[in-house]
Enzyme design. Structure first.
Site, short mmCIF file in Angstrom:
data_model
loop_
_atom_site.label_atom_id
_atom_site.label_comp_id
_atom_site.label_asym_id
_atom_site.label_seq_id
_atom_site.Cartn_x
_atom_site.Cartn_y
_atom_site.Cartn_z
CE LYS A 35 5.72 -8.21 -4.47
NZ LYS A 35 5.41 -7.51 -5.69
CE1 TYR A 256 10.24 26.93 -7.94
CE2 TYR A 256 9.95 25.01 -6.54
CZ TYR A 256 10.76 25.99 -7.07
OH TYR A 256 12.08 26.03 -6.75
C1 PLP Z 1 2.85 -13.10 -6.80
C2 PLP Z 1 2.56 -12.16 -5.68
N1 PLP Z 1 2.07 -12.65 -4.54
C3 PLP Z 1 1.79 -11.85 -3.50
C4 PLP Z 1 1.98 -10.48 -3.57
C5 PLP Z 1 1.62 -9.64 -2.38
O1 PLP Z 1 0.57 -8.78 -2.72
P1 PLP Z 1 -0.05 -7.81 -1.63
O2 PLP Z 1 1.03 -6.86 -1.25
O3 PLP Z 1 -1.15 -7.13 -2.36
O4 PLP Z 1 -0.47 -8.67 -0.51
C6 PLP Z 1 2.46 -9.94 -4.74
C7 PLP Z 1 2.64 -8.50 -4.85
O5 PLP Z 1 2.48 -7.87 -5.83
C8 PLP Z 1 2.77 -10.80 -5.83
O6 PLP Z 1 3.24 -10.32 -6.98
#
Ligand code: PLP
Length: 365
Positions: A35, A256
């Site tokens: 994602k 700055y």
């Molecule tokens: C439902 C879910 N599963 C898995 C993950 C993966 O988490 P991580 O990147 O901490 O492994 C996330 C990330 O936020 C998530 O929202």
């Protein structure tokens, strides 16, 4: 000439980290979580290195279409499921598996016309209080889904709030186990921190783990543990070059707000990287940085396009010297993104996701 800044995505490190996840996951299958555009790396750039995963977990239909366009025919999971009823049409067309976390999503499924029954992951809110059915509502949702002709296999999942923190996961495992003990279906509970820290916890059973951040070479529990501890490798480097140097006298200030005052004569370098490139503005002087592979620190406030670095211990450095903001430096030097994030009061996730569009990205081995 373009500005000298660039980001590198390291495919061998991605493959290495995935192998770490697989080893720790035991018999469980591994979702590579891609994602947020593969945590800022670019879905298409990471695909080749991560296609040894058992599936890709992601956020929305646009990302799902991109992973299918890469040629992936295996499992794809929408981690938040559908956002509106018509999303189900694309789920049917692309064969997507989707999370069901709310009653409305079951209503939408009940009204959906499909030839192929959908594989769904029913999510329990076992304590995170973000998404999912409360334990007492879970069985009802499970029964409803199982009664729908639109639904094939139902899997069970939950998400941990404290897998990287002292509270841990036992209370959520207890809630999940109590409500699901006699329900059929594959289970998916663990994120990266749970995979790294909690393998072998009594009652924790995964058929699928969801490995996100560990795949991208960041330790979810930094500074308690760093990536070296977990045998992970950085998958993103942000690097640039010095475009100027300045000789400071005692009492001179930098940048700055004059946040830095030289206590002695010293040399600084000006690097072509600023907050408009995704480097965090909220890190103070002394945030670690590599100049020609040598560790030093930032000086003064980060500005939009530039930041200053201390060259006191880098006598050979000058205009053109390589500056590694995070990732792999020359000569095998490594600067974990977690160190920079920590100095900025944030986490590696945020920095990699915030890499700015204007930074050119190159994929390397
Ligand atoms: C439902 C879910 N599963 C898995 C993950 C993966 O988490 P991580 O990147 O901490 O492994 C996330 C990330 O936020 C998530 O929202």
């Amino acid at each position: 000439m373009p500005r000298p800044i660039e980001a590198l995505v390291h495919t061998a490190a991605l493959a290495h980290n995935l192998a770490v996840a697989r080893r720790l996951a035991g018999d469980a299958r591994v979702w590579a979580v891609v994602k947020a555009n593969a945590y800022g790396h670019g879905i298409e750039r990471v695909f080749g290195a991560l296609k040894a995963a058992d599936g890709f977990a992601l956020l929305d239909l646009a990302e799902a279409e991109r992973i299918r366009a890469c040629g992936w025919r295996g499992p794809v999971l929408l981690l938040e499921g559908c956002f509106e009823p018509r999303d189900l049409e694309l789920c049917s067309r692309l064969g997507l598996w989707h999370v069901v976390h709310a009653a409305e999503q079951i209503d939408w499924l009940a009204a959906h016309k499909t030839h192929e029954p959908h594989r769904v992951f029913l999510k329990m809110n076992s304590g995170m209080n973000r998404l999912g059915f409360a334990p007492q509502a879970f069985r009802g949702a499970y029964a409803r889904l199982n009664a729908l002709p639109q639904v094939g296999e139902v899997s069970l999942m939950t998400h941990f709030s404290d897998a990287d923190a002292p509270r841990g996961i036992a209370h959520q495992i207890a809630a999940f186990s109590a409500a699901t003990a006699d329900l059929d279906g594959e289970r998916s509970l663990s994120n990266s921190a749970a995979v790294l820290r909690h393998g072998g916890t009594p009652g924790l059973h995964n058929d699928w783990v969801r490995a996100g951040i560990l795949g991208y070479g960041s330790a979810p529990d930094f500074p308690e543990h760093d990536i070296a501890h977990w045998c992970l490798k950085p998958t993103m480097t942000l690097q640039t070059r010095l475009i100027a140097t300045q000789a400071l006298q005692r009492g001179d200030t930098v940048g700055y707000g004059s946040r830095f005052t030289a206590e002695r004569p010293m040399r600084i370098g000006i690097a072509a990287c600023g907050y408009a490139d995704g480097y965090p503005r909220h890190c103070g002087s002394g945030t670690p940085v590599l100049v020609d592979g040598r560790r030093t620190g930032t000086v003064g406030r980060v500005s939009m396009d530039m930041l200053a670095v201390d060259l006191s211990d880098c006598p050979g450095a000058g205009v053109g010297s390589l500056v590694t903001l995070w990732g792999h430096g020359p000569g095998g030097a490594v600067l974990a993104i977690d160190e920079v994030a920590h100095a900025a009061g944030t986490i590696g996730y945020e920095l990699m996701c915030a890499l700015a569009q204007r930074v050119p990205v190159r994929t390397v081995d």
